[in-house]
Design an enzyme around this catalytic site. Structure first.
Site, PDB file in Angstrom:
ATOM      1  N   GLY A  29       1.346   7.166  -1.882  1.00 25.56           N
ATOM      2  CA  GLY A  29       1.452   6.527  -3.191  1.00 25.56           C
ATOM      3  C   GLY A  29       2.684   6.833  -4.005  1.00 25.56           C
TER       4      GLY A  29
ATOM      5  N   GLY B 184       3.991   6.164   2.588  1.00 19.80           N
ATOM      6  CA  GLY B 184       4.547   5.034   3.335  1.00 19.80           C
ATOM      7  C   GLY B 184       5.818   4.603   2.633  1.00 19.80           C
TER       8      GLY B 184
ATOM      9  N   CYS C 172       6.740 -24.514   1.415  1.00 21.14           N
ATOM     10  CA  CYS C 172       6.113 -25.502   0.541  1.00 21.14           C
ATOM     11  C   CYS C 172       5.031 -24.902  -0.345  1.00 21.14           C
ATOM     12  CB  CYS C 172       5.513 -26.618   1.382  1.00 21.14           C
ATOM     13  SG  CYS C 172       6.691 -27.239   2.560  1.00 21.14           S
TER      14      CYS C 172
HETATM   15  C1  LIG Z   1      -1.522   2.390   1.948  1.00 19.88           C
HETATM   16  C2  LIG Z   1      -2.006   3.770   2.069  1.00 19.88           C
HETATM   17  C3  LIG Z   1      -1.096   4.845   2.056  1.00 19.88           C
HETATM   18  C4  LIG Z   1       0.379   4.670   1.833  1.00 19.88           C
HETATM   19  O1  LIG Z   1       0.667   4.282   0.526  1.00 19.88           O
HETATM   20  P1  LIG Z   1       2.169   4.307   0.008  1.00 19.88           P
HETATM   21  O2  LIG Z   1       2.069   3.816  -1.379  1.00 19.88           O
HETATM   22  O3  LIG Z   1       2.970   3.412   0.870  1.00 19.88           O
HETATM   23  O4  LIG Z   1       2.641   5.713   0.059  1.00 19.88           O
HETATM   24  C5  LIG Z   1      -1.593   6.101   2.276  1.00 19.88           C
HETATM   25  N1  LIG Z   1      -2.912   6.321   2.466  1.00 19.88           N
HETATM   26  C6  LIG Z   1      -3.818   5.319   2.453  1.00 19.88           C
HETATM   27  C7  LIG Z   1      -5.231   5.622   2.690  1.00 19.88           C
HETATM   28  C8  LIG Z   1      -3.386   4.019   2.251  1.00 19.88           C
HETATM   29  O5  LIG Z   1      -4.287   3.033   2.230  1.00 19.88           O
END
Ligand SMILES: *Cc1c(COP(=O)(O)O)cnc(C)c1O
Length: 401
Positions: free
Chosen positions: A225, A261, A327
């Site tokens: 996150g 991520g 479109c």
């Molecule tokens: C999507 C997700 C992440 C990664 O989130 P980021 O914002 O890209 O860091 C990590 N853990 C879970 C369980 C997720 O669903």
């Protein structure tokens, strides 16, 4: 400096570029921040699941956080060992659960009591013990976009504290389940530390409670996150992040896991697209480009902002919408941004396009998925071919009557 013009000449557009050296820097910064404790960074594969990206992170020492058996298998293919792979997500099919248990991955993150029952059943079916972790919903507002907020009771994710406790007690009794971890993930693109610290506190308290019940949690998974720079956000720095988590753990002896991520790959990515032409309707100026929402959907989906630069042009003549050929009125990359006058074949670069961009792309309007290129040590290399028409119809062709 990346030579966008030369790369677009070599690989054509639309195109994704990922700066692997930048990914390395990000991974090392986060790992370093957690140095004072045992930690495992599990890259959230869904952010960018290209095998070469996953392998790059795996080679640096990262594990993988996966949300489907497909992602688990990508992690294996990229050389990530089973003991660093975790399987999360709010809904898993029996076959996926079974395969994950058989492949002996580190653990499965559970998100409901019903899922606990399914995992126990599947473990029994393959006569193995499944290591599990439970995703706790701390009911704290992460203060991010509602579509990427996951830590409130009104969201579909996780279970509340009391339910989690009951599930741990139940899991401990089962000969087929080994509760080794605890997990929370309150949302994405987080830019405030307080909600993270508060969540960690709530979850750490539960770990202490469980310890008193002789349930020993080894992995304290703080989710992902961490936000990145799209526009003018104030960001959480990795050191402060780690310190905030440490402050909630006191003497607990756990391995900290996190699942970034976006933080690892987001800012490494660039999306290159070329101007087809401009047009004006009434007083509205449109710059029509060869990329579209099927290639990069974040602006359409969340009204997300991506900074856009026209290569080698810097005069901001007037406001324009940057739109694609698909479109749908929702097919835009930006609205009302100041942009130089553009001509056919001018090159536009969308920044921070390394996460949730290519992975969300589709074949809508029978547009082939674009190519992906890695930049590393001053060199560039193709890491996914551009799809052609044959690729797109391969699974339908034989059925034409
Ligand atoms: C999507 C997700 C992440 C990664 O989130 P980021 O914002 O890209 O860091 C990590 N853990 C879970 C369980 C997720 O669903």
């Amino acid at each position: 400096m990346i030579n966008f013009q030369a790369l677009s000449d070599k690989y054509a557009t639309p195109l994704y570029l990922y700066d692997f050296d930048h990914i390395t820097t990000r991974y090392n910064a986060l790992k370093e921040a957690f140095r004072a404790k045992k930690s495992l960074i599990c890259y959230a594969v869904k952010a960018n699941s290209n095998l070469s990206v996953v392998k790059h992170l795996g080679d640096l020492g990262a594990g993988c956080d996966c949300v489907s058996i497909g992602e688990v298998n990508r992690a294996f293919l990229a050389g990530v060992p089973a003991y660093k792979i975790i399987f999360s997500g709010v809904g898993k099919k029996d076959d996926e659960i079974k395969e994950a248990i058989e492949k002996d991955i580190l653990m499965i993150n559970l998100e409901s009591e019903a899922e606990l029952a399914r995992v126990e059943l599947m473990a029994k079916a393959v006569d193995k013990v499944a290591r599990i972790s439970i995703r706790v919903n701390p009911n704290i507002d992460p203060k991010t976009h509602p579509y990427i907020s996951t830590g409130l009771s009104s969201n579909k994710f996780g279970v509340d504290i009391e339910d989690a406790k009951r599930m741990y007690i139940q899991a401990k009794k089962s000969p087929f389940l080994d509760p080794v971890g605890i997990h929370f993930h309150i949302g994405s693109q987080l830019t405030e530390l307080d909600p993270i610290r508060e969540s960690s506190e709530v979850v750490a308290d539960l770990v202490r409670n469980l310890k008193a019940l002789d349930i020993k949690i080894k992995f304290f998974d703080i989710g992902g996150g961490l936000g990145i720079q799209y526009n003018d956000e104030t960001l959480i720095n990795p050191y402060d992040y780690a310190q905030a988590i440490f402050s909630t753990l006191a003497t607990l002896d756990v391995t900290i896991m996190c699942e970034p991520g976006r933080f690892l790959v987001g800012e490494s990515g660039y999306f290159l697209t070329k101007v087809l032409y401009e047009k004006t309707n009434e007083n509205k100026r449109f710059v029509i480009v060869d990329g579209a929402m099927n290639d990069l959907i974040r602006p359409s989906l969340y009204n997300a902002y991506h900074q856009i630069e026209v290569v080698d042009k810097h005069d901001n003549v007037s406001k324009a919408d940057v739109v694609g050929p698909v479109c749908e009125s929702g097919d835009f990359f930006a609205k009302d941004i100041a942009l130089p006058h553009t001509e056919h074949n001018d090159l536009l670069v969308l920044k921070s396009a390394g996460a949730y961009c290519y992975t969300m792309s589709s074949n809508y309007n029978t547009r082939g998925k674009v190519a992906e290129v890695a930049l590393e040590n001053g060199k560039d290399r193709l890491i996914r071919k551009r799809e052609n028409f044959e690729d797109m119809i391969a699974l339908e062709k034989e059925f034409i009557k």
